[in-house]
Enzyme design. Structure first.
Site, mmCIF file in Angstrom:
data_model
loop_
_atom_site.group_PDB
_atom_site.id
_atom_site.type_symbol
_atom_site.label_atom_id
_atom_site.label_comp_id
_atom_site.label_asym_id
_atom_site.label_seq_id
_atom_site.Cartn_x
_atom_site.Cartn_y
_atom_site.Cartn_z
ATOM 1 N N ASN A 1 37.776 63.361 23.914
ATOM 2 C CA ASN A 1 36.506 63.289 24.197
ATOM 3 C C ASN A 1 34.856 63.399 23.631
ATOM 4 O O ASN A 1 34.123 63.342 24.125
ATOM 5 C CB ASN A 1 36.833 64.898 24.012
ATOM 6 N N TRP B 1 34.977 75.805 27.880
ATOM 7 C CA TRP B 1 33.612 74.883 27.988
ATOM 8 C C TRP B 1 34.275 74.343 29.915
ATOM 9 O O TRP B 1 33.900 74.249 30.838
ATOM 10 C CB TRP B 1 33.875 73.622 27.740
ATOM 11 N N TRP C 1 29.170 64.424 32.829
ATOM 12 C CA TRP C 1 28.534 63.884 32.837
ATOM 13 C C TRP C 1 27.134 64.148 33.429
ATOM 14 O O TRP C 1 26.226 63.056 33.031
ATOM 15 C CB TRP C 1 28.934 62.578 34.276
ATOM 16 N N GLU D 1 35.732 75.578 23.422
ATOM 17 C CA GLU D 1 36.670 74.606 24.142
ATOM 18 C C GLU D 1 37.160 74.407 25.512
ATOM 19 O O GLU D 1 36.574 73.622 26.673
ATOM 20 C CB GLU D 1 37.292 73.370 23.500
ATOM 21 N N TRP E 1 16.230 54.795 37.334
ATOM 22 C CA TRP E 1 17.068 53.992 37.589
ATOM 23 C C TRP E 1 17.360 52.452 37.830
ATOM 24 O O TRP E 1 17.012 52.204 39.081
ATOM 25 C CB TRP E 1 18.487 54.831 38.566
ATOM 26 N N TRP F 1 24.266 58.256 36.204
ATOM 27 C CA TRP F 1 25.414 58.745 35.720
ATOM 28 C C TRP F 1 26.752 58.834 37.066
ATOM 29 O O TRP F 1 27.942 59.520 37.158
ATOM 30 C CB TRP F 1 25.145 59.855 35.462
#
Length: 474
Positions: free
Chosen positions: A346, A280, A387, A277, A308, A364
């Site tokens: 998360n 990331w 995102w 993690e 959108w 986003w």
């Protein structure tokens, strides 16, 4: 030899601080400085929650320095101009700092380094924020990784194993200190007590970061692989704001985890899952360095054609999402947790982002901006990666057509509804079967809780149709 300015930024610690070590090794007085220069970070100057945390972190750093016979000189203004003024006031001959990799900051720092060099000032910059900086890891062809798993394999093979440097007992200062301003003068805290609930689980500053790490290792690392997905449990490390502000460094975390593993009573998969993690986080900074346009633009250029929503209800739906009034319990719980605590679990971050971008078809970027302003751990690299991952337009993204079903996610990861009941008290009296989707049971939903602002099944199909049009247009 003349004094050295130690320029603190987001490395607000004394342990394992390479710039501090370099300054001390010169054998001259060290003058710690913090320059408040948010304008140089535009358009991503720190948001309100980050500024609140920064206030407390700077206060803690100043106290830590005072205990070592030093002090933190706080100034406000353009960084180069302010550093030059301090050099003139102190006759300093060197400036040391730790590198940051956000595009605007990196460009500013390059200009500062060149300008100070032209002034005859010795400069040195160091890595305090990452295990491996961008550019140190590349694919076989020499390019940047765009998929996490091979990136992690390459990074894991070169994780640092050098010992962590302890905080110095004393930091030699100058005979005469330059003037500074009080941290309060920066007006970092909100004018209303919006942040009063932020600091129950945290103590900003280096000491608080270390305590948080020890608590996680002692109580939560065992079983982390499963517990981290359950929002009602405290199974996450919650180190993200401490890492963002550099109150603790990733090398310190790595060393502590390896020591816990060496104790022999920690399941290997839990430790490796946690380190992955953190990988990331490294991947996010790697991507931002190589693709500096991504805080605003999709990495996958095909998403420029994404249709959108632009209808008149767009703003009302966005506001309902921001306020935790969508009528989807797990989403509302997450958004209310964010507003009250400056943080969100998360797993729930992914759920709320999926609803916004897929079911509501709201860009986003608007969600990313809201998180940027309300998260105490708002980090440009990680926020952008997260995102774009959920929206399906970034590196290593989930299949763009994957749409989280918030009811199923809630039933799976908050089966007893404890998380929902905590943050959406209007639903606390409902039975477990109803708390995840009160609209599905006759007379279950209370009158003070809104009906869903979107039909999940119909909006899912609308999103799939939009993706199909995007591919046709692309």
């Amino acid at each position: 030899m003349t004094a050295c300015l130690l320029w603190f930024r987001r490395d607000l610690r004394l342990t394992d601080n390479p710039a501090l070590i370099a300054a001390l090794e010169r054998g001259t007085p060290v003058i710690p400085v913090y320059v408040h220069d948010p304008a140089s970070e535009d358009p991503w100057a720190p948001g309100a929650a980050s500024r609140s945390w920064l206030h407390h972190s700077l206060t803690a750093l100043a106290e830590d320095l005072a205990r070592r016979g030093s002090r933190l000189v706080v100034r406000s203004g353009p960084a180069l101009q302010t550093l030059r003024a301090l050099i003139g006031e102190t006759s300093a001959g060197a400036v040391a700092w730790n590198r940051l990799h956000e595009p605007a900051i990196a460009a500013r720092d390059a200009r500062i380094e060149a300008a100070l060099a032209s002034d005859g000032i010795e400069t040195s910059s160091h890595n305090a924020a990452l295990w491996s900086e961008p550019g140190q890891i590349a694919t076989g062809s020499g390019g940047p990784y765009r998929v996490f798993t091979p990136f992690w394999r390459a990074l894991a093979a070169r994780l640092p194993d050098a010992p962590v440097s302890p905080a110095p007992e004393r930091i030699p200062g100058p005979r005469q200190w330059p003037a500074g301003i009080a941290v309060e003068t920066l007006a970092l805290r909100p004018s209303i007590a919006w942040d009063q609930g932020f600091y129950d689980p945290w103590q900003p500053g280096e000491a608080g970061a270390y305590r948080r790490l020890r608590r996680f290792l002692d109580e939560d690392l065992r079983g982390y692989g499963d517990a981290r997905d359950r929002p009602a449990d405290d199974g996450c490390s919650r180190l993200s704001p401490h890492l963002h502000f550099g109150e603790i460094g990733p090398r310190q975390v790595l060393q502590a985890v390896r020591r816990a593993q060496a104790g022999g009573d920690l399941p290997e998969h839990d430790a490796e899952h946690f380190l992955r993690e953190l990988g990331w986080r490294e991947f996010a900074h790697h991507l931002l360095h190589h693709f500096p346009q991504t805080p605003d633009q999709p990495l996958n250029a095909a998403f420029a054609a994404m249709p959108w929503r632009r209808d008149r209800d767009h703003a009302a739906d966005l506001q309902a999402w921001q306020r935790g009034r969508t009528g989807i319990p797990i989403v509302d719980a997450g958004m209310r947790e964010l507003w009250a605590s400056g943080w969100m679990h998360n797993r729930v971050r992914m759920i709320v982002a999926s609803l916004l971008t897929k079911n509501l078809l709201i860009p986003w970027q608007q969600g990313a901006r809201w998180f940027w302003d309300t998260l105490v751990d708002a980090d440009l690299a990680s926020n952008t990666l997260g995102w774009q991952w959920v929206a399906g337009c970034g590196a290593d993204a989930a299949p763009y057509f994957r749409i989280f079903n918030p009811v199923l996610q809630s039933q799976k990861f908050d089966a007893g509804g404890r998380y929902i009941r905590r943050w959406v008290p209007e639903l606390a009296h409902l039975p477990d079967k109803a708390v995840h989707a009160p609209w599905t049971m006759r007379d279950a939903a209370p009158r003070d809780y809104p009906a869903p602002i979107v039909d999940l099944a119909a909006s899912r199909q609308r999103a799939l149709d939009a993706f199909a049009r995007m591919r046709e247009d692309g």
